[in-house]
Design a protein around this motif. Structure first.
Motif, PDB file in Angstrom:
ATOM      1  N   GLY A 126     -49.648 -28.517  25.904  1.00 11.64           N
ATOM      2  CA  GLY A 126     -49.743 -27.072  26.009  1.00 11.64           C
ATOM      3  C   GLY A 126     -51.177 -26.619  26.186  1.00 11.64           C
ATOM      4  N   VAL A 127     -51.342 -25.540  26.926  1.00 13.58           N
ATOM      5  CA  VAL A 127     -52.640 -24.879  27.078  1.00 13.58           C
ATOM      6  C   VAL A 127     -52.408 -23.386  26.886  1.00 13.58           C
ATOM      7  CG1 VAL A 127     -54.601 -24.405  28.604  1.00 13.58           C
ATOM      8  CG2 VAL A 127     -53.461 -26.636  28.702  1.00 13.58           C
ATOM      9  N   ALA A 128     -53.254 -22.766  26.065  1.00 13.88           N
ATOM     10  CA  ALA A 128     -53.099 -21.339  25.791  1.00 13.88           C
ATOM     11  C   ALA A 128     -54.474 -20.727  25.530  1.00 13.88           C
ATOM     12  CB  ALA A 128     -52.189 -21.124  24.580  1.00 13.88           C
ATOM     13  N   ARG A 129     -54.497 -19.410  25.347  1.00 19.13           N
ATOM     14  CA  ARG A 129     -55.670 -18.717  24.838  1.00 19.13           C
ATOM     15  C   ARG A 129     -55.534 -18.586  23.326  1.00 19.13           C
ATOM     16  NH1 ARG A 129     -60.315 -18.025  27.982  1.00 19.13           N
ATOM     17  NH2 ARG A 129     -59.732 -17.373  30.067  1.00 19.13           N
ATOM     18  N   GLN A 130     -56.631 -18.751  22.619  1.00 20.92           N
ATOM     19  CA  GLN A 130     -56.581 -18.671  21.167  1.00 20.92           C
ATOM     20  C   GLN A 130     -56.029 -17.319  20.725  1.00 20.92           C
ATOM     21  OE1 GLN A 130     -60.347 -18.963  19.147  1.00 20.92           O
ATOM     22  NE2 GLN A 130     -59.422 -20.004  17.402  1.00 20.92           N
ATOM     23  N   ASP A 131     -55.002 -17.384  19.883  1.00 17.64           N
ATOM     24  CA  ASP A 131     -54.358 -16.194  19.310  1.00 17.64           C
ATOM     25  C   ASP A 131     -53.710 -15.297  20.361  1.00 17.64           C
ATOM     26  OD1 ASP A 131     -55.139 -16.948  16.753  1.00 17.64           O
ATOM     27  OD2 ASP A 131     -57.036 -15.843  16.886  1.00 17.64           O
ATOM     28  N   ARG A 132     -53.425 -15.814  21.536  1.00 17.20           N
ATOM     29  CA  ARG A 132     -52.786 -15.021  22.595  1.00 17.20           C
ATOM     30  C   ARG A 132     -51.690 -15.854  23.253  1.00 17.20           C
ATOM     31  NH1 ARG A 132     -56.227 -12.472  20.348  1.00 17.20           N
ATOM     32  NH2 ARG A 132     -57.679 -10.939  21.223  1.00 17.20           N
ATOM     33  N   ASP A 133     -50.517 -15.252  23.459  1.00 13.41           N
ATOM     34  CA  ASP A 133     -49.533 -15.906  24.306  1.00 13.41           C
ATOM     35  C   ASP A 133     -49.651 -15.336  25.711  1.00 13.41           C
ATOM     36  OD1 ASP A 133     -48.250 -13.435  24.350  1.00 13.41           O
ATOM     37  OD2 ASP A 133     -46.586 -14.066  23.058  1.00 13.41           O
ATOM     38  N   LEU A 134     -48.743 -15.675  26.579  1.00 14.02           N
ATOM     39  CA  LEU A 134     -48.853 -15.300  27.986  1.00 14.02           C
ATOM     40  C   LEU A 134     -48.866 -13.794  28.195  1.00 14.02           C
ATOM     41  CD1 LEU A 134     -48.845 -16.456  30.922  1.00 14.02           C
ATOM     42  CD2 LEU A 134     -46.346 -16.228  30.865  1.00 14.02           C
ATOM     43  N   VAL A 135     -48.205 -13.069  27.319  1.00 17.89           N
ATOM     44  CA  VAL A 135     -48.011 -11.631  27.529  1.00 17.89           C
ATOM     45  C   VAL A 135     -49.242 -10.805  27.184  1.00 17.89           C
ATOM     46  CG1 VAL A 135     -46.626  -9.635  26.814  1.00 17.89           C
ATOM     47  CG2 VAL A 135     -45.532 -11.874  27.149  1.00 17.89           C
ATOM     48  N   VAL A 136     -50.002 -11.236  26.201  1.00 23.29           N
ATOM     49  CA  VAL A 136     -51.052 -10.399  25.632  1.00 23.29           C
ATOM     50  C   VAL A 136     -52.257 -10.285  26.562  1.00 23.29           C
ATOM     51  CG1 VAL A 136     -52.633 -10.092  23.697  1.00 23.29           C
ATOM     52  CG2 VAL A 136     -50.314 -10.973  23.306  1.00 23.29           C
ATOM     53  N   ASP A 137     -52.676  -9.043  26.860  1.00 13.74           N
ATOM     54  CA  ASP A 137     -53.845  -8.777  27.696  1.00 13.74           C
ATOM     55  C   ASP A 137     -55.116  -8.615  26.872  1.00 13.74           C
ATOM     56  OD1 ASP A 137     -52.459  -8.773  30.102  1.00 13.74           O
ATOM     57  OD2 ASP A 137     -51.982  -6.644  29.963  1.00 13.74           O
ATOM     58  N   SER A 138     -55.014  -7.948  25.734  1.00 19.35           N
ATOM     59  CA  SER A 138     -56.177  -7.498  24.990  1.00 19.35           C
ATOM     60  C   SER A 138     -57.101  -8.644  24.606  1.00 19.35           C
ATOM     61  CB  SER A 138     -55.723  -6.764  23.721  1.00 19.35           C
ATOM     62  OG  SER A 138     -56.834  -6.380  22.942  1.00 19.35           O
ATOM     63  N   GLY A 139     -58.366  -8.578  25.048  1.00 20.15           N
ATOM     64  CA  GLY A 139     -59.385  -9.544  24.680  1.00 20.15           C
ATOM     65  C   GLY A 139     -59.143 -10.964  25.161  1.00 20.15           C
ATOM     66  N   PRO A 323     -46.078 -31.425  40.845  1.00 22.58           N
ATOM     67  CA  PRO A 323     -46.934 -31.254  39.668  1.00 22.58           C
ATOM     68  C   PRO A 323     -46.129 -30.887  38.430  1.00 22.58           C
ATOM     69  CG  PRO A 323     -47.018 -29.290  41.016  1.00 22.58           C
ATOM     70  CD  PRO A 323     -46.176 -30.285  41.780  1.00 22.58           C
ATOM     71  N   ASP A 324     -46.633 -31.273  37.271  1.00 27.32           N
ATOM     72  CA  ASP A 324     -46.053 -30.868  35.998  1.00 27.32           C
ATOM     73  C   ASP A 324     -46.749 -29.584  35.559  1.00 27.32           C
ATOM     74  OD1 ASP A 324     -44.997 -30.536  33.502  1.00 27.32           O
ATOM     75  OD2 ASP A 324     -45.761 -32.411  32.673  1.00 27.32           O
ATOM     76  N   LEU A 325     -46.018 -28.482  35.583  1.00 29.78           N
ATOM     77  CA  LEU A 325     -46.565 -27.179  35.188  1.00 29.78           C
ATOM     78  C   LEU A 325     -46.074 -26.745  33.816  1.00 29.78           C
ATOM     79  CD1 LEU A 325     -46.070 -25.398  38.630  1.00 29.78           C
ATOM     80  CD2 LEU A 325     -48.178 -26.415  37.748  1.00 29.78           C
ATOM     81  N   SER A 326     -45.278 -27.589  33.160  1.00 28.98           N
ATOM     82  CA  SER A 326     -44.644 -27.187  31.909  1.00 28.98           C
ATOM     83  C   SER A 326     -45.656 -26.858  30.824  1.00 28.98           C
ATOM     84  CB  SER A 326     -43.702 -28.290  31.427  1.00 28.98           C
ATOM     85  OG  SER A 326     -44.416 -29.491  31.143  1.00 28.98           O
ATOM     86  N   PHE A 327     -46.764 -27.600  30.769  1.00 27.81           N
ATOM     87  CA  PHE A 327     -47.726 -27.361  29.685  1.00 27.81           C
ATOM     88  C   PHE A 327     -48.692 -26.222  30.013  1.00 27.81           C
ATOM     89  CE2 PHE A 327     -49.441 -30.871  32.255  1.00 27.81           C
ATOM     90  CZ  PHE A 327     -50.696 -30.398  32.567  1.00 27.81           C
ATOM     91  N   LEU A 328     -48.495 -25.575  31.147  1.00 33.39           N
ATOM     92  CA  LEU A 328     -49.305 -24.408  31.521  1.00 33.39           C
ATOM     93  C   LEU A 328     -48.513 -23.113  31.442  1.00 33.39           C
ATOM     94  CD1 LEU A 328     -51.132 -25.908  34.646  1.00 33.39           C
ATOM     95  CD2 LEU A 328     -51.993 -25.760  32.307  1.00 33.39           C
ATOM     96  N   SER A 329     -47.420 -23.129  30.710  1.00 37.22           N
ATOM     97  CA  SER A 329     -46.524 -21.968  30.686  1.00 37.22           C
ATOM     98  C   SER A 329     -47.102 -20.770  29.944  1.00 37.22           C
ATOM     99  CB  SER A 329     -45.173 -22.359  30.065  1.00 37.22           C
ATOM    100  OG  SER A 329     -45.338 -22.788  28.720  1.00 37.22           O
ATOM    101  N   GLU A 330     -48.136 -20.965  29.111  1.00 32.51           N
ATOM    102  CA  GLU A 330     -48.711 -19.854  28.356  1.00 32.51           C
ATOM    103  C   GLU A 330     -50.063 -19.400  28.910  1.00 32.51           C
ATOM    104  OE1 GLU A 330     -47.122 -18.057  26.132  1.00 32.51           O
ATOM    105  OE2 GLU A 330     -45.382 -19.353  26.486  1.00 32.51           O
ATOM    106  N   VAL A 331     -50.424 -19.872  30.097  1.00 34.03           N
ATOM    107  CA  VAL A 331     -51.614 -19.360  30.780  1.00 34.03           C
ATOM    108  C   VAL A 331     -51.189 -18.806  32.128  1.00 34.03           C
ATOM    109  CG1 VAL A 331     -53.340 -20.777  29.633  1.00 34.03           C
ATOM    110  CG2 VAL A 331     -52.120 -21.705  31.612  1.00 34.03           C
TER     111      VAL A 331
END
Length: 471
Positions: A126-139, A323-331
């Motif tokens: 998985g790859v994500a932004r700290q404290d943010r899921d895919l939906v969150v815009d703020s910061g 390509p495997d895109l499964s672990f990029l689902s939260e970016v």
């Protein structure tokens, strides 16, 4: 779950703390190692996450294959610069190594110099932004990346990074038999009878010799499979080879012969045509696999039009990779809806319109995703497109590393120049590692396919370890 890198100060909203974190490179293959070398050369912190238990594990899986590219095209400038202080000597520029030699003589030494920057046995899940899921815009843009990795014991850890370069390639995700993009009924149940890759004449004699094999696919992987299966030691009395094509006629599946911009690929097609004319290969066209039946009599391919190919011992499926895109689902990604490649690159590599040599030089701008700091590079950047040049990948990561180091001028100065044909020369069908030929009319080394197309075994038998096609 553990967190490997220290978290930035929550009160720091400027992003300065995130900038102190390393760049995470996903994959320790040729392009991932080149990316790490570029970053080290620019005094950037980097961590390389590799799912395998050794660097370049993917290349080792087709180590018996001789590449079309000479050594002059298989080492990156940053990689050689990093190696030279250790006393490493560059292999003869005009020689054509096998995959195993590429690893032993360059990739493994480069990984050794990179040292503990490479973390083996760390599969990215998985790859994500700290404290943010895919939906969150703020910061969002100010937050560090969080890379979730799973080790061999199944333990998941979090690694913080300021940027992510995804160089995981596509080799681990072969396309299925079904023409609709999914495994057909019975395909998974027949997994022990289906090989998603090329026969190895050195090790696969017991599996293929004297047996009935169907080869499904129309690219160079299919051609080289057919040659291997109709040549010693895999071919003997009682052998039966069936070439299964989705298209209605063989057409240009034989390639362009002497006019082919890949001379060795043209030679492959010529040899397959001869084998068909000699009756060594049965050709079935317009066949789209609907199901796989397995019983005591062997394997049967069932077509969508009701036809059946019976009495098979096994199937070689060489229908491409994805390509495997499964672990990029939260970016946030912006990919072409057909090729699954970055949209700014897709038009240049679309196999419906372009040959393998038509792609223009491109760098960080074409590879950047809407998630700031996230890049796709190497084979991963080509999505489902069928061909990739090592030199192109080296230039991709040079540009990305320059951008991450704040050197905008160098990042935008993409200087890779490819010949119009894109690929000339190579080892072809022979084991002579000095053989050069072809479409450019010169014996000078020129960029060639490296991991994908038109490779031969060290004994001279043609093999393609990872050629990607769209059929």
């Amino acid at each position: 779950m553990s967190e490997i890198s220290p978290a930035p100060n929550p009160a720091d909203t400027s992003g300065a703390a995130s900038r102190m974190l390393p760049v995470a490179v996903l994959g320790a293959g040729p392009i991932g190692l080149a990316a790490a070398a570029e970053l080290v050369g620019r005094d950037q912190q980097v961590i390389v996450l590799e799912a395998g238990d050794r660097p370049a594990a993917g290349v080792e899986s087709w180590g018996h294959v001789r590449l079309f590219s000479p050594w002059s095209e298989l080492t990156s400038p940053a990689g050689t610069a990093l190696l030279q202080p250790s006393g490493w000597q560059h292999p003869a520029a005009d020689r054509y190594p096998t995959g195993a030699e590429w690893v032993t003589d360059y990739l493994a030494p480069l990984a050794a110099v990179l040292g503990d920057r490479i973390r083996l046995g760390n599969r990215v899940v998985g790859v994500a932004r700290q404290d943010r899921d895919l939906v969150v815009d703020s910061g969002r843009a100010e937050q560090a990346f969080v890379v979730y990795v799973e080790d061999s014991s199944g333990t998941v850890s979090r690694i913080l990074a300021r940027s992510v370069i995804d160089a995981t390639g596509t080799l681990a995700r072969p396309n299925p038999l079904g023409s609709e993009g999914y495994p057909v009924p019975g395909e998974r149940a027949a997994a022990d009878r289906i090989v998603y890759g090329m026969p190895d004449p050195a090790t696969d004699e017991d599996r293929y010799a004297g047996r009935a094999t169907a080869v499904v696919g129309s690219g160079a992987s299919a051609l080289t499979s057919l040659i291997a299966l109709t040549s010693e030691p895999l071919h003997r009395q009682g052998s039966r080879v069936v070439w299964v094509l989705r298209r209605g006629t063989v057409g240009d599946s034989y390639g362009g012969g002497e006019a082919d911009e890949l001379p060795a690929r043209g030679a492959l097609g010529t040899r397959v045509r001869e084998a068909v004319e000699e009756g060594l290969i049965d050709v079935v066209t317009g066949f789209r696999t609907l199901a796989v039946d397995t019983d005591s009599n062997g394997v049967t391919l069932v077509g969508s039009d009701g036809r059946r190919i019976d009495g098979l011992d096994q199937v070689v499926c060489v229908t491409g990779f994805r390509p495997d895109l499964s672990f990029l689902s939260e970016v946030r990604l912006e990919l072409d809806n057909r090729l699954q490649a970055p949209v700014q690159l897709a038009a240049e590599i679309d196999p419906n319109y372009h040959s393998c040599g038509s792609v223009r030089p491109h760098g960080h701008r074409a590879l950047a995703q809407p998630e700031p700091g996230l890049y796709l590079a190497g084979m991963k950047s080509y999505g489902r497109a069928p061909s990739f040049l090592a030199m192109t990948g080296f230039e991709q990561v040079r540009s990305i590393a320059a951008a991450l180091a704040g050197d905008g001028a160098a990042a935008d100065d993409v200087q890779l120049v490819l010949p119009d044909s894109g690929v000339c020369g190579g080892a072809g069908l022979f084991d002579d590692d000095t053989t050069v030929g072809g479409c450019c009319g010169t014996t000078a080394a020129t960029p060639e396919f490296v991991e994908l197309t038109g490779l031969v075994t060290a004994t001279g038998a043609p093999v393609v370890a990872a050629e990607r096609t769209t059929n």
